[in-house]
Motif scaffolding. Structure first.
Motif, PDB file in Angstrom:
ATOM      1  N   CYS A   1       0.858  -1.192   0.000  1.00 47.09           N
ATOM      2  CA  CYS A   1       0.000   0.000   0.000  1.00 47.09           C
ATOM      3  C   CYS A   1       0.894   1.242   0.000  1.00 47.09           C
ATOM      4  CB  CYS A   1      -0.920  -0.004   1.228  1.00 47.09           C
ATOM      5  SG  CYS A   1      -0.087   0.520   2.740  1.00 47.09           S
TER       6      CYS A   1
ATOM      7  N   HIS B   1       1.331   3.259   2.232  1.00 43.68           N
ATOM      8  CA  HIS B   1       2.003   3.474   3.519  1.00 43.68           C
ATOM      9  C   HIS B   1       3.153   2.506   3.723  1.00 43.68           C
ATOM     10  CE1 HIS B   1      -2.083   5.173   4.167  1.00 43.68           C
ATOM     11  NE2 HIS B   1      -1.359   6.138   4.648  1.00 43.68           N
TER      12      HIS B   1
ATOM     13  N   HIS C   1       3.033  -0.832   3.699  1.00 39.64           N
ATOM     14  CA  HIS C   1       2.735  -2.146   4.268  1.00 39.64           C
ATOM     15  C   HIS C   1       2.778  -3.191   3.161  1.00 39.64           C
ATOM     16  CE1 HIS C   1       0.226   0.573   7.025  1.00 39.64           C
ATOM     17  NE2 HIS C   1       1.317   0.237   7.687  1.00 39.64           N
TER      18      HIS C   1
ATOM     19  N   CYS D   1      -5.319  -2.861   1.877  1.00 49.69           N
ATOM     20  CA  CYS D   1      -4.244  -3.209   2.792  1.00 49.69           C
ATOM     21  C   CYS D   1      -4.840  -3.783   4.079  1.00 49.69           C
ATOM     22  CB  CYS D   1      -3.416  -1.966   3.109  1.00 49.69           C
ATOM     23  SG  CYS D   1      -2.223  -2.235   4.429  1.00 49.69           S
TER      24      CYS D   1
ATOM     25  N   VAL E   1      -3.540  -3.950   6.864  1.00 53.77           N
ATOM     26  CA  VAL E   1      -3.074  -3.204   8.028  1.00 53.77           C
ATOM     27  C   VAL E   1      -3.831  -1.896   8.187  1.00 53.77           C
ATOM     28  CG1 VAL E   1      -1.094  -2.124   9.149  1.00 53.77           C
ATOM     29  CG2 VAL E   1      -0.781  -4.207   7.802  1.00 53.77           C
ATOM     30  N   CYS E   2      -3.927  -1.110   7.097  1.00 57.17           N
ATOM     31  CA  CYS E   2      -4.524   0.223   7.230  1.00 57.17           C
ATOM     32  C   CYS E   2      -5.751   0.440   6.358  1.00 57.17           C
ATOM     33  CB  CYS E   2      -3.473   1.289   6.928  1.00 57.17           C
ATOM     34  SG  CYS E   2      -2.926   1.296   5.222  1.00 57.17           S
TER      35      CYS E   2
ATOM     36  N   ASP F   1      -5.955   0.842   3.221  1.00 55.16           N
ATOM     37  CA  ASP F   1      -5.668   1.616   2.024  1.00 55.16           C
ATOM     38  C   ASP F   1      -6.021   0.800   0.776  1.00 55.16           C
ATOM     39  OD1 ASP F   1      -4.671   3.375   0.210  1.00 55.16           O
ATOM     40  OD2 ASP F   1      -2.653   3.470   1.047  1.00 55.16           O
TER      41      ASP F   1
HETATM   42 ZN   LIG Z   1      -1.287  -0.149   4.592  1.00 57.16          ZN
END
Ligand SMILES: [Zn+2]
Length: 161
Positions: free
Chosen positions: A8, A10, A12, A35, A37-38, A40
């Motif tokens: 992503c 960011h 990740h 993503c 994790v976030c 995105d």
């Molecule tokens: Zn991410």
């Protein structure tokens, strides 16, 4: 089935499984690839060289308990390993817990006694872990002794004696 290394905006890194490259492209265009994790949805596909290792960090599954036990003196810096491919929040949590386990001494149900002795200077300060009842924990906190509850993931518990 295609396993793609994705990332992503960011940074990740994660793996996505798709029926084909075309399936990935269409799901990406529909904003269905996000993503883990976030969340995105601006995802890029990395070069799909076989198991391209983008950072020096090893994948979490390759990091056995043995590594932690062999090198307890090497302070790992989890934050620099976040971009390792297939790193999930869970994997990072597991790694953090492993680190705590590697750096602390298991004193079992003597935890409350040991924490108290350290607090009053009767034994040397060191990292300890163990079991304490809610009553013991409360008593320690009342005496101004900092203790922290650490829920250990079940998967890790099994690897401990
Ligand atoms: Zn991410």
């Amino acid at each position: 089935m295609k396993v793609l290394d994705l990332r992503c905006t960011h940074g990740h890194g994660f793996e996505g499984w798709f029926a084909s490259n075309e399936a990935f492209d269409s799901q990406l265009a529909s904003g269905l690839v996000e993503c883990p994790v976030c969340g995105d949805t601006a995802i890029v596909k990395l070069l799909s060289a076989p198991r391209l290792n983008l950072s020096n960090a090893k994948a979490p599954k390759e990091e056995g308990r043995g590594d932690a036990a062999r090198a307890p003196a090497a302070p790992a810096t989890p934050s620099t390993q976040v971009s390792a491919s297939s790193t999930s929040p869970e994997a990072r949590w597991m790694r953090a817990v492993r680190e705590v386990l590697a750096k602390t001494e298991d004193v079992g149900d003597r935890f409350a006694d040991e924490a108290r002795k350290m607090h009053y200077g009767e034994t040397a300060e060191r990292g300890i872990r163990g079991q304490a009842t809610p009553e013991q924990t409360e008593a320690l906190l009342d005496e101004g002794i900092p203790v922290m509850a650490l829920p250990i993931p079940a998967a890790l518990k099994e690897t401990l004696q």
